[in-house]
Design a protein around this motif. Sequence first.
Motif, mmCIF file in Angstrom:
data_model
loop_
_atom_site.group_PDB
_atom_site.id
_atom_site.type_symbol
_atom_site.label_atom_id
_atom_site.label_comp_id
_atom_site.label_asym_id
_atom_site.label_seq_id
_atom_site.Cartn_x
_atom_site.Cartn_y
_atom_site.Cartn_z
ATOM 1 N N GLY A 53 -1.596 13.138 5.418
ATOM 2 C CA GLY A 53 -2.317 11.920 5.755
ATOM 3 C C GLY A 53 -1.425 10.705 5.905
ATOM 4 O O GLY A 53 -0.217 10.801 6.152
ATOM 5 N N ASP A 54 -2.037 9.542 5.732
ATOM 6 C CA ASP A 54 -1.407 8.249 5.933
ATOM 7 C C ASP A 54 -1.124 7.612 4.577
ATOM 8 O O ASP A 54 -2.051 7.313 3.824
ATOM 9 C CB ASP A 54 -2.356 7.358 6.749
ATOM 10 N N PRO A 55 0.158 7.401 4.226
ATOM 11 C CA PRO A 55 0.472 6.877 2.896
ATOM 12 C C PRO A 55 -0.063 5.469 2.645
ATOM 13 O O PRO A 55 -0.182 5.047 1.494
ATOM 14 C CB PRO A 55 2.000 6.906 2.867
ATOM 15 N N PHE A 56 -0.402 4.739 3.705
ATOM 16 C CA PHE A 56 -0.941 3.393 3.523
ATOM 17 C C PHE A 56 -2.363 3.425 2.968
ATOM 18 O O PHE A 56 -2.812 2.459 2.363
ATOM 19 C CB PHE A 56 -0.919 2.635 4.846
ATOM 20 N N GLU B 169 3.827 -15.465 -7.078
ATOM 21 C CA GLU B 169 4.091 -14.576 -8.216
ATOM 22 C C GLU B 169 3.386 -13.234 -8.104
ATOM 23 O O GLU B 169 3.677 -12.312 -8.887
ATOM 24 C CB GLU B 169 3.713 -15.267 -9.534
ATOM 25 N N ARG B 170 2.496 -13.060 -7.123
ATOM 26 C CA ARG B 170 1.791 -11.782 -6.972
ATOM 27 C C ARG B 170 2.139 -11.077 -5.661
ATOM 28 O O ARG B 170 1.543 -10.041 -5.334
ATOM 29 C CB ARG B 170 0.277 -11.995 -7.066
ATOM 30 N N VAL B 171 3.094 -11.610 -4.932
ATOM 31 C CA VAL B 171 3.445 -11.030 -3.632
ATOM 32 C C VAL B 171 3.893 -9.581 -3.750
ATOM 33 O O VAL B 171 3.548 -8.742 -2.901
ATOM 34 C CB VAL B 171 4.521 -11.896 -2.935
ATOM 35 N N ASP B 172 4.648 -9.247 -4.787
ATOM 36 C CA ASP B 172 5.138 -7.877 -4.928
ATOM 37 C C ASP B 172 3.994 -6.862 -4.940
ATOM 38 O O ASP B 172 4.182 -5.703 -4.554
ATOM 39 C CB ASP B 172 5.962 -7.729 -6.196
ATOM 40 N N GLU B 173 2.798 -7.275 -5.359
ATOM 41 C CA GLU B 173 1.657 -6.373 -5.442
ATOM 42 C C GLU B 173 1.149 -5.942 -4.066
ATOM 43 O O GLU B 173 0.469 -4.914 -3.952
ATOM 44 C CB GLU B 173 0.512 -7.031 -6.216
ATOM 45 N N VAL B 174 1.453 -6.743 -3.035
ATOM 46 C CA VAL B 174 0.899 -6.448 -1.702
ATOM 47 C C VAL B 174 1.942 -5.865 -0.755
ATOM 48 O O VAL B 174 1.618 -5.546 0.391
ATOM 49 C CB VAL B 174 0.248 -7.696 -1.079
ATOM 50 N N ILE B 175 3.181 -5.723 -1.202
ATOM 51 C CA ILE B 175 4.238 -5.191 -0.338
ATOM 52 C C ILE B 175 4.338 -3.678 -0.503
ATOM 53 O O ILE B 175 4.467 -3.164 -1.612
ATOM 54 C CB ILE B 175 5.591 -5.850 -0.664
ATOM 55 N N PHE B 176 4.288 -2.976 0.623
ATOM 56 C CA PHE B 176 4.481 -1.526 0.616
ATOM 57 C C PHE B 176 5.964 -1.187 0.577
ATOM 58 O O PHE B 176 6.382 -0.254 -0.110
ATOM 59 C CB PHE B 176 3.842 -0.919 1.866
ATOM 60 N N GLY B 177 6.769 -1.916 1.343
ATOM 61 C CA GLY B 177 8.205 -1.653 1.372
ATOM 62 C C GLY B 177 8.896 -2.485 2.428
ATOM 63 O O GLY B 177 8.350 -3.465 2.945
#
Length: 256
Positions: A31-34, A130-138
Amino acid sequence: MRIARFVVDSEPMYGVVEGEEGSEEVAVISGDPFFAGVHPTGVRHKLADVRLVAPIIPRSKLVGIGRNYAAHVEEMGNETPAAPLMFFKPNTAVIGPNEPMVLPSFSDEVSYEAELCVVIGRICKDVPVERVDEVIFGYTCGNDLTARDAQRTDNQWARAKGFDGSAPLGPWIETELDPENLAIRGWLDGELKQDGNTSQMIWGVRELVAYASQAFTLLPGDVIMTGTPAGVGTIEPGQRFEVEIEGIGRLANIAR
């Protein structure tokens, strides 16, 4: 984790690239990892036996950031913007590793721009820094090809930066990376042209994602191209440009 999108026979699929350089394998995931997470199928291929394609075709948008390295602003004779300078590229601009960069017929002055690209992993809006890391896949490598002559004459950048093939991405998405101090280099026919570091950004990755999310709802698979260091120049048909980013790898394409 290095998430690649690749072709073996005909249909693109996703996999995790594992192993040391020269002996890597791709572990196929379902499937799609996203949307479905990373679930290995047990099938493996040698990396040399598959064809890598763009690791993501954004479902919604690519957000470009202009003039985000002071030395690049200076070399172009521009002023530093008071806030991040944003523009869009359509998803038809995306090509993958080793795919030809077809230079547009309307331009005689296309420039290369090596860039770190952020891939969004979840729907988000008005994200605090301060919460940006939570929404980044890579993160992946990108080349923000720009028709300089059109950029000067059009008074906006849609044509100059959005033409077909103007956004090479790849070779894969690295999901575990600190983006704040990465070497970023650009090579034209093997000659080092750009030699910068993401620490030289005027606005860092987290600031850019937060800023973009104030204006646009960001969706899984959206890409933010974070700007280029100094050393940009024109590329001619037959020339090869490589983007190298520490912790990710190399993206290479030939112009035609």
